[in-house]
Design an enzyme around this catalytic site. Structure first.
Site, PDB file in Angstrom:
ATOM      1  CD  GLU A  40      -2.806   1.094   2.516  1.00 16.96           C
ATOM      2  OE1 GLU A  40      -2.429   0.435   3.508  1.00 16.96           O
ATOM      3  OE2 GLU A  40      -3.874   1.742   2.488  1.00 16.96           O
ATOM      4  CE  LYS A 112      -7.573   1.406   3.390  1.00 16.97           C
ATOM      5  NZ  LYS A 112      -6.228   1.769   3.937  1.00 16.97           N
ATOM      6  CB  CYS A 149      -4.788  -1.574   4.185  1.00 19.40           C
ATOM      7  SG  CYS A 149      -3.867  -1.681   5.761  1.00 19.40           S
TER       8      CYS A 149
END
Lengths: 290, 290
Positions: A40, A112, A149
């Site tokens: 990331e 995300k 994540c």
């Protein structure tokens, strides 16, 4: 599916990061990688350790960054998953993954969806939650369920990617320990992180790849000491069994061969998709049921 | 929350099973148990190993069985979770868990929602899928998210119980190996079973209890050799860390003390319920998204 996994520390500048990453991609290509996945926000240190408006400057180069990685994908002729700080409009930013085809064209983008915010991980300050949903990205090596994540803690994200035909789940990540926590707590956190993602592999019958960074990064605001990223990048098969597990503190560029036919095999004998009670799941869309 | 976990083999007859189970409950009560949880279909052998209409006779005593366990709960003054073969009407049967209060009253019932069917586990022949949904059962020791065996592979079930306020997830289970599988495959299956359930604990910030039987039970139809139930009953806390892990082949009646304040602690620092993208989950109710 021959996947190159790149676990890195921060090398002190963006230029040095790009150089190191391109070198790793070339080496993996030479070993036979068809797909390379990066951690990331791999261009920089993990800047969300504090809230600082100066850090938005890191997103000013977004269009150039996309062009740069497109060229890298094309030159190495690999499918490439990168993780960038996307400036979308003035005051509107995302934490985004871009997937490039082997010819450098953009195969797709994921923004995300779940954004964390806890001490040292101030992402709600920087990133607007994604608005592209949970859509696997079709590529020449398969349908990639790219998530990022914090998404890894949410079974809904993994399930939706699976229901949309993802052949694999991929989680670029930046997660670590605080040095002041005791060793037992550190072990529990790492174990929980690996377990919940292996659970997604098992519940969905898909392989999972998670790529995390290593190294201690200090908080230049000095509010906290900093974060020691715990590495442990890993690949598990569709039954949750390890195919690769990285170290906690070494850079790695490793080729992992995933047998994607394992999904066919495991879903035939553990046919969870057959038995889901879709007539009884509608309240999953509730915040809480009081 | 002081939980008594009872892992058993089949003792050869229902009478012997009832005696052994009552003895275990009394012993656990003497140690301080407030809640006792039993394995799936604990009155009998796991009869679903083949399809035989004679086995429906086992459900004829359902009302008597309920009365029997009510009396046991009252006599030992424990909250008791039992797993019974429920005859609901002529030709209509469920795999049901009944929860009794300490005074012997029925606190609630759960009918297994996800029904498996694979060689040696012919449950779709015997059990109609549950129609009571995923509803935690309110008791004097907390809200119990009782689910049964195959449910343990479905993140939706764990999530819905959590959203409805379950303080703990409880899975009475009957799962095992085929002796003809290799040791590596047996290890992968057991690991997957524990991992997916520990994943539910982590993703939801709730403790999880799974109770499985032990012992080899033969297939009297001789289609397969039989099932060697793998034990390994376990309790994990709200972070997925083991509080108890049973053996693969020994009977156990163990008291486990769960600190339910751990959910408060862990959900404050890992606030997944805060960040769920409920605006983007609606297709969880689809079978598949073509």
């Amino acid at each position: 599916m021959k996947i190159g996994v790149v676990q890195q520390k921060y090398h002190g500048s963006k230029i040095l990061m790009l150089e190191a990453t391109v070198t790793a991609i070339k080496a993996l290509k030479a070993e036979g990688a068809e797909l390379v996945v990066l951690q990331e926000l791999h261009q920089d240190r993990y800047f969300c350790v504090n809230e600082n408006v100066e850090n938005f400057m890191l997103a000013e180069s977004y269009e150039e960054d996309v062009a740069f990685w497109a060229k890298v994908a094309k030159e190495s002729s690999v499918v490439l998953v990168v993780s960038l700080f996307e400036k979308r409009a003035v005051g509107l930013y995302h934490n985004s993954a871009i997937v490039f085809e082997k010819d450098g064209s953009i195969a797709g983008k994921y923004r995300k969806m779940h954004i964390p915010d806890d001490p040292g991980f101030y992402e709600k300050f920087y990133f607007t939650p994604g608005d592209l949903g949970f859509e696997p990205i079709e590529t020449s090596v398969g349908k990639l369920g790219v998530l990022i994540c914090w998404d890894q803690w949410f079974p809904e994200a993994a399930r939706l990617m699976t229901l949309k035909g993802a052949d694999i789940l991929i989680y670029p990540t930046a997660i670590g320990w605080f040095d002041e926590d005791c060793e037992a707590e550190k072990a529990r956190q790492l174990d929980a992180w690996m377990t919940v993602q292996r659970g997604h592999a098992i519940a969905n019958g898909v392989p999972v790849v998670a790529i995390n960074r290593i190294g201690k990064e200090l908080d230049d605001a000095k509010v906290i000491d900093g974060i020691r990223f715990w590495g442990n990048s890993f690949v598990v098969d569709a039954q949750g069994a390890y195919l690769y597990r990285g170290s906690k503190d070494k850079e790695e560029a490793v080729l992992v061969d995933i047998d994607t036919s394992k999904s066919e095999e495991i879903r035939r004998i553990w046919p969870f998709l057959r038995d889901r009670r879709i007539d009884a799941y509608e309240k999953i869309t509730y915040r809480f049921i009081d």
